[in-house]
Enzyme design. Structure first.
Site, short mmCIF file in Angstrom:
data_model
loop_
_atom_site.label_atom_id
_atom_site.label_comp_id
_atom_site.label_asym_id
_atom_site.label_seq_id
_atom_site.Cartn_x
_atom_site.Cartn_y
_atom_site.Cartn_z
CE LYS A 124 -68.33 -27.69 2.23
NZ LYS A 124 -68.30 -27.69 0.76
CG ASP A 164 -66.29 -30.64 1.06
OD1 ASP A 164 -66.34 -30.00 0.01
OD2 ASP A 164 -65.33 -30.52 1.86
#
Ligand code: NDP
Length: 444
Positions: A124, A164
């Site tokens: 991430k 995201d």
């Protein structure tokens, strides 16, 4: 392995990272028994190698705003684990982004990606840059500067980022363009790309649709029909929008949406036409959800979340820790039948305990929202083949994957009284796959 000792070690080594500790705690508690059935795991100190990220890249991002002022932000990429495939996970642009938040997300991503059946490791990244209120030119310059700090550590076989919070098709396009220029190659290094340059059909819809497919599987175990069910949805971004779209297609009635300023409650239900208004408002004009209430004359509650409203099903789709214990108690008291998480870790540990004690259907994000990364994985496959599949083909595969994840949760999470503990099921299924791959590859 004792979960409390693992947690103690993490807290000492990485203090002030509460979200990371929270995500690890939930997993190590639920895998403790299974882990201890394998002495070879302990001998290889698998647990520490599994909870601590492989690498964390940190860099300064410098860009120039529309007034000519030089701005700085921080950029990060947490490469958590690549035992089963290249690192894979989204990029988040939000003022709250910190190493703790990205470490929790990358850790969760590792298990989620393992559940999808596709060969993807977990990662991430992101920045404390907030796209809110920024012009298109500012967002583009920021994205380009961000990729300058990132490009050397990503690649089609190394690490494949996606979107995201705060990163949608626009931002992915800018980042992909800059990456292509710096790397001097056209590869599928980002997913969630525009359709004209390698993006998969159904990728924008995948997380929301996938969550509803997972919800359907859960409801099936109790013979509950989704038709006519009132649904409380939070957020108003990518996940929330396509969750509503699929709910409407199936005859359910979404009644709430939210953003960081407040929530709307539409007792008549959010129709297809009203959802189109939300999509235009959020994706084109980048407006606030309050404007929905102004347009349709419904209730708007500033500074609050929608969980005090009555609904049959809750689909949190905004951010982490958006349902606390009191919210969970209210939902249960109001007769909620199922909670299926579109967002990552939207429920606090205390809220999860309330859902599980009440024996309602409860699916954690790492299972229920895995549809997004699954279709990202399918985008990688299509890019490697230099081919693209039809929307129907991708949607069929997405349904199959969500059904498969559900099956695995049932297999590993069914308790002696028949209650399906989806948290335990998802954690054990994901863990076993990653653990076996790590064991086979030696001590690294
Ligand atoms: P978007 O940026 O498209 O939308 C996020 C929405 O949540 C916005 O309405 C935003 O409001 C709201 N929000 C963000 N932060 C907060 C906060 N701190 N408090 C209240 N509201 C907040 O993001 P996505 O829809 O893509 O992501 C939503 C969630 O789903 C995240 O948890 C993400 O990690 C998760 N997820 C996303 C996937 C994807 O494919 N996009 C895949 C799997 C999980 P505002 O505009 O006011 O900031």
């Amino acid at each position: 392995m004792k979960s409390s000792e693992v947690l103690g070690l993490l807290k000492r080594r990485f203090p002030n990272e509460p979200e990371y500790h929270q995500a690890v705690e939930e997993v190590v508690e639920s895998i403790e028994d299974v882990y201890n059935e394998h002495p070879e795991f302990e001998k290889a100190n698998l647990i520490e190698r599994l909870v601590i990220p492989d690498k964390i890249h940190t860099f300064r991002v410098t860009w120039v705003d529309d007034k000519g002022n030089v701005q700085t932000n921080m950029g990060y990429r947490v490469q958590h684990n690549n035992a089963i495939g290249p690192y894979k996970g989204g990029i988040r642009f939000h003022a709250s982004v910190s190493p703790s938040i990205l470490k929790f997300l990358a850790f969760e991503q590792t298990f989620k990606n393992a559940l999808t059946t596709l060969p993807m490791g977990g990662a991430k990244g992101g920045s404390d840059f907030s796209p809110r209120g920024k012009s298109d030119g500012e967002v583009m310059r920021f994205c380009q500067a961000f990729v300058e700090g990132l490009w050397k550590v990503i690649g089609p076989n190394t690490d494949v980022p996606a979107g995201d919070i705060g990163v949608g098709g626009r931002e992915v396009g800018y980042m992909f363009g800059k990456y292509k220029k710096l790397a001097e190659e056209f590869t599928g290094t980002f997913t969630g790309k525009g359709r004209e340059f390698g993006g998969s059909l159904i990728r924008p819809e995948a997380t929301g649709y996938g969550n509803v497919y997972f919800l359907l599987e859960m409801l099936k175990t109790k013979n509950i029909d989704i038709k006519g069910k009132k649904c409380l949805v939070s957020g108003a971004g990518n996940v929330a929008q396509y969750t509503c779209e699929k709910l409407l297609e199936l005859g359910a009635i979404p009644v709430t949406l939210s953003d960081s300023d407040g929530y709307i409650y539409d007792s008549d239900g959010i129709t297809k036409e009203k959802l189109e208004f939300v999509m235009e408002l959020k994706n084109l004009y980048r407006g606030r959800i309050r404007e929905y209430a102004e347009e349709y004359g419904c209730k708007y509650v500033p500074g609050a979340r929608p969980w005090c409203e009555k609904g049959d099903i809750a689909l949190p789709s905004a951010t982490q820790n958006e349902i606390d214990q009191a919210d969970a108690e209210t939902l249960v008291r109001n007769g909620v039948l199922a909670v299926s998480e579109g967002a990552n870790m939207p429920s606090t540990p205390e809220a999860i305990a309330v859902f599980q004690r009440s024996k309602i259907l409860y699916a954690p994000g790492k299972a229920a929202n895995a549809g997004g990364v699954s279709v990202s994985g399918l985008e990688m496959t299509q890019n490697s083949e230099r081919y693209s599949w039809s929307a129907e083909e991708v949607d069929e595969k997405l349904k199959w994957i969500m059904g498969n994840i559900h099956e695995n949760c049932v297999k590993y999470g069914t308790e002696s009284d028949g209650y399906i503990n989806y948290v335990k099921g998802a954690n054990i299924a994901g863990f076993m796959k990653v653990a076996k791959a790590m064991m086979s590859q030696g001590i690294l």
